[in-house]
Design a protein around this motif. Structure first.
Motif, PDB file in Angstrom:
ATOM      1  N   LEU A  80      -2.808  -4.825  -8.618  1.00 39.61           N
ATOM      2  CA  LEU A  80      -1.425  -5.144  -8.334  1.00 39.61           C
ATOM      3  C   LEU A  80      -0.409  -3.995  -8.693  1.00 39.61           C
ATOM      4  N   ASP A  81       0.693  -3.954  -8.331  1.00 38.53           N
ATOM      5  CA  ASP A  81       1.551  -2.639  -8.693  1.00 38.53           C
ATOM      6  C   ASP A  81       1.563  -2.536 -10.255  1.00 38.53           C
ATOM      7  N   ARG A 206      -6.308  -5.967  -3.425  1.00 39.60           N
ATOM      8  CA  ARG A 206      -5.220  -5.152  -3.427  1.00 39.60           C
ATOM      9  C   ARG A 206      -4.004  -5.762  -2.983  1.00 39.60           C
ATOM     10  N   THR A 208       0.342  -6.117  -2.738  1.00 42.62           N
ATOM     11  CA  THR A 208       1.877  -5.527  -2.815  1.00 42.62           C
ATOM     12  C   THR A 208       2.470  -5.899  -2.023  1.00 42.62           C
ATOM     13  N   VAL A 369       4.481   0.604  -0.470  1.00 45.79           N
ATOM     14  CA  VAL A 369       3.857   0.316  -1.870  1.00 45.79           C
ATOM     15  C   VAL A 369       4.432   1.118  -2.861  1.00 45.79           C
ATOM     16  N   THR A 370       4.483   0.239  -3.803  1.00 40.82           N
ATOM     17  CA  THR A 370       5.122   0.740  -5.189  1.00 40.82           C
ATOM     18  C   THR A 370       4.278   1.247  -5.884  1.00 40.82           C
ATOM     19  N   PRO A 372       1.900   2.369  -9.165  1.00 36.77           N
ATOM     20  CA  PRO A 372       1.525   1.413 -10.161  1.00 36.77           C
ATOM     21  C   PRO A 372       2.508   1.634 -11.243  1.00 36.77           C
TER      22      PRO A 372
END
Length: 431
Positions: A80-81, A206, A208, A369-370, A372
């Protein structure tokens, strides 16, 4: 040209082959009709779950299965992010099998076909394309099929016909049955990417905003499932294969050195996701099980497990009547649905909830995508981290299911000596 049998099973997938094997071990004449010449196709479901592994032990096939080349998944993680989190720990499963086996489905089906071939009452007809049903009034009395090699048409009469031919069931269509559909928010792109020796092991999800991807460890390659909004395939493909490469690199940066393996859209298959269920799974002389009766979403990867359980329940309930009377009553057919309806509805209810609460909302967003971060993780995941014993719950739901079925006593066999070894397979864990 006419043939006859007691039970005609349409479809040589996991449900069809398990049903055929079990009925043959009951001494019932059973014929499985498989559309293709062999099982060497690119199946999307190559998982054999813990409850199915227990079934193979019951049938005396456990060691032979263990000898097949395979990977074993004993943990499931998600990136996750907010970081990498473990969501399922299969070491907490009850019983001897605390993993899900990742095995090419053609190897699994060949094993079942070989075991069934040892039974005198079993017949497997390949290249058999079922084109219609035989009827006597309202009763189904068999099927029509075409030999895909010779083009010759055949009729197979049967006391009972069982449809195990999947979500696009030809038998279901010929019977005029239409399932109730539940809306789904996504379709899935299915493709392969090379796997390096120093990559993480096992399965990895994965997630997000706008992006969902699952990577399944196949040893020398990753089997990838990338989710897209329902109906968006054509528009996205118009942007060129570079669009998928860009998305994958943004989502999983360490795949950046191999996305060029996707040379064109020919390397990407579309899975048209469906979630549906028949209101009634049987008619006089006809039964539908597995995806033919209830197509499952890929959420949780449990469709094969449910289909195999359907087959075991059907064999256990129907074999006594078939042996005694040579036919199966409508009451017995309804008992199969009564037994298997509630676990199917329960799992589909969970999938519908995941569609609405998670996937539908996320896939409506722009796929960005942010980076991590140490942001707050969802409450259920934080609780599972704090109390690891709770990770056994999703493990059990996925690997065993709500109503596992065991082989009836008359179908059980001791393991044949010298037919296999328990040393096969590599144990793998998600990162």
């Amino acid at each position: 040209m006419g043939k006859n049998t007691t039970v005609a099973v349409v479809g040589g997938g996991p449900a069809g082959m398990v049903l055929g094997l079990l009925l043959a071990r009951a001494g019932i004449e059973v014929t499985v009709l498989e559309k293709h010449a062999n099982f060497l196709r690119d199946f999307r479901g190559d998982t054999v779950h813990a409850s199915t592994l227990a079934l193979l032990d019951d049938l005396g096939l456990g060691e032979r299965f263990a000898a097949l080349p395979q990977r074993r998944l004993d943990r499931v993680a998600a990136q996750l992010d907010g970081g990498l989190v473990q969501i399922a720990d299969m070491s907490r499963l009850p019983g001897a099998h605390k993993h899900v086996a990742l095995v090419p489905q053609w190897d699994f089906l060949d094993l079942l076909a070989d075991a069934a071939a040892d039974e005198a009452s079993f017949t497997l007809i390949r290249n058999a394309d079922v084109t219609g049903l035989l009827r006597d009034g309202d009763r189904t009395t068999g099927v029509r099929f075409t030999d895909r090699v010779t083009g010759q048409e055949h009729e197979l009469t049967a006391a009972l016909t069982v449809a195990c031919d999947g979500r696009h069931s030809a038998v279901r269509a010929a019977a005029g049955l239409r399932p109730r559909g539940f809306g789904v928010p996504m379709d899935v792109w299915w493709f392969r990417l090379p796997r390096r020796a120093d990559d993480v092991d096992g399965g990895l999800g994965r997630f997000t905003a706008g992006h969902f991807c699952v990577l399944i460890d196949r040893g020398d390659y990753w089997q990838c499932a990338y989710m897209i909004r329902k109906g968006s395939d054509k528009a996205l493909r118009a942007k060129g294969i570079g669009e998928l490469r860009r998305r994958m690199v943004a989502l999983v940066p360490w795949l950046g050195d191999r996305v060029d393996a996707l040379e064109s859209w020919d390397d990407v298959k579309l899975l048209d996701v469906r979630l549906d269920r028949l209101r009634r799974w049987s008619r006089d002389g006809l039964l539908l099980i597995g995806d033919a009766a209830h197509a499952m979403s890929p959420v949780g990867g449990v469709g094969i497990n449910l289909a195999v359980a359907d087959a075991v329940a059907a064999a256990r309930i129907l074999a006594p009547e078939l042996r005694r009377d040579g036919t199966a009553s409508t009451t017995a057919l309804r008992r199969v649905q009564l037994r298997r309806w509630w676990p199917t509805a329960l799992v589909q209810g969970g999938q519908r909830l995941a569609h609405r609460a998670v996937l539908g909302k996320a896939l409506n967003g722009d796929p960005q995508v942010t980076p991590p971060s140490t942001g707050t993780l969802p409450l259920p995941i934080r609780v599972a981290r704090r109390f690891p014993v709770l990770q056994g719950i999703p493990a059990r739901l996925v690997a065993i299911g709500p109503l596992p079925e065991r082989a009836p006593a008359w179908a059980r066999r001791p393991e044949a000596p010298g037919r296999g070894t328990t040393s096969g397979g590599d144990s793998v864990r998600s990162a």
